[in-house]
Structures are given as structure tokens and as C-alpha cells.
Design a protein around this motif. Structure first.
Motif, PDB file in Angstrom:
ATOM      1  N   UNK A  39      38.587  44.643  59.535  1.00  0.00           N
ATOM      2  CA  UNK A  39      38.792  45.926  58.863  1.00  0.00           C
ATOM      3  C   UNK A  39      39.338  47.005  59.798  1.00  0.00           C
ATOM      4  N   UNK A  40      40.171  46.600  60.745  1.00  0.00           N
ATOM      5  CA  UNK A  40      40.696  47.578  61.702  1.00  0.00           C
ATOM      6  C   UNK A  40      42.015  47.118  62.315  1.00  0.00           C
ATOM      7  N   UNK A  41      42.908  48.080  62.521  1.00  0.00           N
ATOM      8  CA  UNK A  41      44.163  47.831  63.237  1.00  0.00           C
ATOM      9  C   UNK A  41      44.227  48.659  64.521  1.00  0.00           C
ATOM     10  N   UNK A  42      43.094  49.201  64.932  1.00  0.00           N
ATOM     11  CA  UNK A  42      43.073  50.105  66.079  1.00  0.00           C
ATOM     12  C   UNK A  42      43.493  49.442  67.390  1.00  0.00           C
ATOM     13  N   UNK A  43      43.419  48.111  67.452  1.00  0.00           N
ATOM     14  CA  UNK A  43      43.784  47.430  68.691  1.00  0.00           C
ATOM     15  C   UNK A  43      45.245  47.070  68.806  1.00  0.00           C
ATOM     16  N   UNK A  44      46.022  47.310  67.755  1.00  0.00           N
ATOM     17  CA  UNK A  44      47.415  46.864  67.744  1.00  0.00           C
ATOM     18  C   UNK A  44      48.241  47.423  68.898  1.00  0.00           C
ATOM     19  N   UNK A  45      48.151  48.713  69.131  1.00  0.00           N
ATOM     20  CA  UNK A  45      49.018  49.350  70.133  1.00  0.00           C
ATOM     21  C   UNK A  45      48.761  48.788  71.526  1.00  0.00           C
ATOM     22  N   UNK A  46      47.485  48.662  71.897  1.00  0.00           N
ATOM     23  CA  UNK A  46      47.146  48.134  73.215  1.00  0.00           C
ATOM     24  C   UNK A  46      47.549  46.666  73.333  1.00  0.00           C
ATOM     25  N   UNK A  47      47.344  45.903  72.257  1.00  0.00           N
ATOM     26  CA  UNK A  47      47.712  44.485  72.281  1.00  0.00           C
ATOM     27  C   UNK A  47      49.219  44.323  72.403  1.00  0.00           C
ATOM     28  N   UNK A  48      49.967  45.144  71.680  1.00  0.00           N
ATOM     29  CA  UNK A  48      51.428  45.053  71.717  1.00  0.00           C
ATOM     30  C   UNK A  48      51.961  45.356  73.114  1.00  0.00           C
ATOM     31  N   UNK A  49      51.399  46.373  73.749  1.00  0.00           N
ATOM     32  CA  UNK A  49      51.839  46.731  75.103  1.00  0.00           C
ATOM     33  C   UNK A  49      51.544  45.595  76.081  1.00  0.00           C
ATOM     34  N   UNK A  50      50.361  44.997  75.961  1.00  0.00           N
ATOM     35  CA  UNK A  50      49.993  43.898  76.854  1.00  0.00           C
ATOM     36  C   UNK A  50      50.853  42.670  76.598  1.00  0.00           C
ATOM     37  N   UNK A  51      51.192  42.441  75.334  1.00  0.00           N
ATOM     38  CA  UNK A  51      52.020  41.287  74.991  1.00  0.00           C
ATOM     39  C   UNK A  51      53.386  41.374  75.660  1.00  0.00           C
ATOM     40  N   UNK A  52      53.982  42.550  75.640  1.00  0.00           N
ATOM     41  CA  UNK A  52      55.281  42.732  76.289  1.00  0.00           C
ATOM     42  C   UNK A  52      55.183  42.487  77.788  1.00  0.00           C
ATOM     43  N   UNK A  53      54.093  42.923  78.366  1.00  0.00           N
ATOM     44  CA  UNK A  53      53.909  42.802  79.810  1.00  0.00           C
ATOM     45  C   UNK A  53      53.663  41.357  80.242  1.00  0.00           C
ATOM     46  N   UNK A  54      52.948  40.598  79.390  1.00  0.00           N
ATOM     47  CA  UNK A  54      52.512  39.263  79.799  1.00  0.00           C
ATOM     48  C   UNK A  54      53.301  38.139  79.136  1.00  0.00           C
ATOM     49  N   UNK A  55      54.377  38.476  78.433  1.00  0.00           N
ATOM     50  CA  UNK A  55      55.270  37.452  77.913  1.00  0.00           C
ATOM     51  C   UNK A  55      54.743  36.669  76.729  1.00  0.00           C
ATOM     52  N   UNK A  56      53.913  37.304  75.907  1.00  0.00           N
ATOM     53  CA  UNK A  56      53.375  36.665  74.709  1.00  0.00           C
ATOM     54  C   UNK A  56      53.852  37.440  73.488  1.00  0.00           C
ATOM     55  N   UNK A  57      54.288  36.751  72.453  1.00  0.00           N
ATOM     56  CA  UNK A  57      54.648  37.434  71.210  1.00  0.00           C
ATOM     57  C   UNK A  57      53.363  37.803  70.470  1.00  0.00           C
ATOM     58  N   UNK A  58      53.339  39.017  69.911  1.00  0.00           N
ATOM     59  CA  UNK A  58      52.132  39.539  69.266  1.00  0.00           C
ATOM     60  C   UNK A  58      52.361  39.741  67.775  1.00  0.00           C
ATOM     61  N   UNK A  59      51.465  39.153  66.964  1.00  0.00           N
ATOM     62  CA  UNK A  59      51.521  39.301  65.508  1.00  0.00           C
ATOM     63  C   UNK A  59      50.431  40.289  65.086  1.00  0.00           C
ATOM     64  N   UNK A  60      50.796  41.479  64.584  1.00  0.00           N
ATOM     65  CA  UNK A  60      49.790  42.432  64.112  1.00  0.00           C
ATOM     66  C   UNK A  60      49.069  41.895  62.873  1.00  0.00           C
TER      67      UNK A  60
END
Length: 282
Positions: A39-60
Motif C-alpha cells: 500500500x505504498x509507493x514511497x520507496x520508488x524514488x530511492x529505488x530508481x536512483x539506486x537502480x541506475x547506479x547499480x545497473x539494475x532495471x527497476x519496475x515500480x
């Protein structure tokens, strides 16, 4: 390509930060990972930033807690929906508020028999996170009442316990409709996980499919094999996507990243169907 479409961070009941989940996913050799906090999307922004940095594609994504008229719990995964969609946002806010009230009541009941206070529970909740039974379990572990979350859930926090309190949750078909209205792709999470409690019958599947359900999470450790056969037949009959995933919670559960995977062509179809947001690629 290794794709895991069901994980949780400490925004809900996982033990790692959103960025930490992504780092763990990279270390586990995943190419694509979805964050699906309750019931939350609050982690999307931090996850997306980390995904770009660590070479993983991120699905919100997100996992929506639902309940049938018969009181059966249903979990609905949503991918690529618009997080600001008014109808969906209103519903998950209502659920989060109900979870808080429910947790407070459960702690009050537990405090009659165990050395537990509300402050003990809040200590285990990340800022802005959705409060749930796992946080109460963590507080019970810290107090030495139980050894781990699993013991807490099979004893003190079971739905048959006198400490258990229900909370508001939308009906599954209604939630499916909201996800579709928000441009998301709704997938029924671990549908036949009978060890977790009662599972739904044909009527609920039909209502969800009629409302726009697009997939079934079949490859999941909590789905028994005989149930998976039923789900595969149901998916084939109704043209539903089949996903597989870990339901990773960090140290909160034994589930390991990548223990079940989703096929690349299924992710491609999710991307075609989802119009509320996009996969973030490095």
C-alpha cells in the motif's frame, strides 16, 4: 535475463531500505527487480536512483491488501500504475490509516500479557512506513518473547489469536479496477498460498478477471504444486500473464532474491500494458 517482480523494503515490512533492496538484487545477479511495498509507493524514488547506479532495471510496483466479503485475504500486485491517481491513492491511504489503528489496538491487547509498548513497535518502523504485524513481531523478538518473525506469526500473531484485529481492505475486484484506471497492470499475488490462511474460490477469480485482472503470480514458494497446476490452466483459459518472484523481505523472511523468476516476454507485455509510469533502466 533474471527478473524478480516481488520485493519489499522497510517502507512496508522488509528490513532493507529501497536502495538496499536494489543493491541486494544486483549482488544476487538480478537484471530486473520490482519494489512492491504494501500500500505504498514511497520507496520508488530511492529505488530508481539506486537502480541506475547499480545497473539494475527497476519496475515500480505496489502490493495492495484486499479482503473478500467472506473475510479471505487477497494480495494484489500492481505494476507501472500512476502513483498520483486520485482513486487508487485515496484507497491505499484509507488502508494505511486502518492499519495504524489496527496495530495500535493489537499492541494494547498484547501489552496485557507481554512486555510490549507502542514505542517498542514504532522503534522498528521506518519513517513514513506502513505499520503492520511484522513490526509488532520485530518488537516481540527484541523483547525476547519469540525467536523470530516466523515464530511470532505462527503463534502470537496468527489470525486465530485473541490479539488479532481486522483492518479495512478493499474488495479484490474493486482494487483491480482501480489499478487498471491508474494505468497499472494487476497481478494476483501467491493466489493459492493455503498455508497463509483461507484461499479464494472460482467466484473471486471470475470477479477479478471480469474487473480486468491481467496476471497470476504462480511461481512463488507459498503456492503448492497442485495449486500451480490449477493456476496455469486458469491463466491459459483466460489469457493471463504468469509471473514468478521471491517476495523478498530482507531478513524478515527466508525468501531469497531470484528464487523464482519471471520470463522476459512477460515483462515486455507488462511494459506494453502499463501506462501509468515506466520501467527505469540504467
Amino acid at each position: 535475463m533474471r527478473i524478480d517482480l516481488h520485493t519489499h523494503s522497510n517502507v512496508s515490512d522488509g528490513t532493507e531500505t529501497p536502495a538496499g533492496v536494489i543493491i541486494s538484487a544486483a549482488a544476487a545477479g538480478l537484471d530486473v527487480v520490482a519494489l512492491t511495498d504494501h500500500d505504498s509507493t514511497d520507496g520508488w524514488e530511492l529505488a530508481a536512483a539506486a537502480a541506475k547506479e547499480h545497473g539494475v532495471a527497476f519496475v515500480p510496483g505496489m502490493e495492495i491488501s484486499c479482503r473478500t466479503e467472506q473475510g479471505i485475504s487477497v494480495h494484489l500486485l500492481s505494476y507501472l500504475h500512476d502513483p498520483s491517481h486520485p482513486g487508487l491513492l485515496e484507497e491505499i491511504t484509507k488502508s494505511k490509516d486502518a492499519r495504524l489503528t489496527r496495530a495500535e489496538r493489537m499492541v494494547t491487547l498484547l501489552s496485557e500479557d507481554y512486555p510490549l509498548t507502542w514505542d517498542d513497535v514504532i522503534h522498528h518502523v521506518a519513517p513514513g512506513a506502513t505499520v503492520g504485524r511484522p513490526h509488532i513481531a520485530d518488537a516481540l523478538v527484541a523483547a525476547g518473547v519469540v525467536a523470530d518473525r516466523s515464530e511470532a506469526f505462527t503463534s502470537i500473531l496468527t489470525s486465530h489469536s485473541r490479539y488479532f484485529v481486522q483492518h479495512y481492505a478493499p474488495e479484490p475486484a474493486f482494487a483491480v479496477g482501480l489499478v487498471r484506471a491508474a494505468g497499472g497492470v494487476p497481478v494476483f499475488a501467491h493466489p493459492v498460498a493455503s498455508a497463509r490462511g483461507r484461499i479464494v474460490g472460482e467466484r473471486t477469480y471470475r470477479e477479478m478477471i471480469d474487473a480486468g485482472l491481467l496476471g497470476l503470480e504462480i511461481e512463488h514458494r507459498d503456492n503448492p504444486e497442485e495449486g500451480r497446476d490449477y493456476l496455469r490452466a486458469l491463466a491459459a483459459e483466460n489469457g493471463l500473464l504468469i509471473t514468478g518472484s521471491s517476495d523478498y523481505h530482507g531478513t524478515g523472511k527466508p525468501n531469497r532474491l531470484g528464487e523464482n523468476l519471471t520470463a522476459p516476454e512477460v515483462l515486455e507485455r507488462i511494459e506494453e500494458l502499463g501506462t501509468g509510469t515506466q520501467v527505469v533502466r540504467p
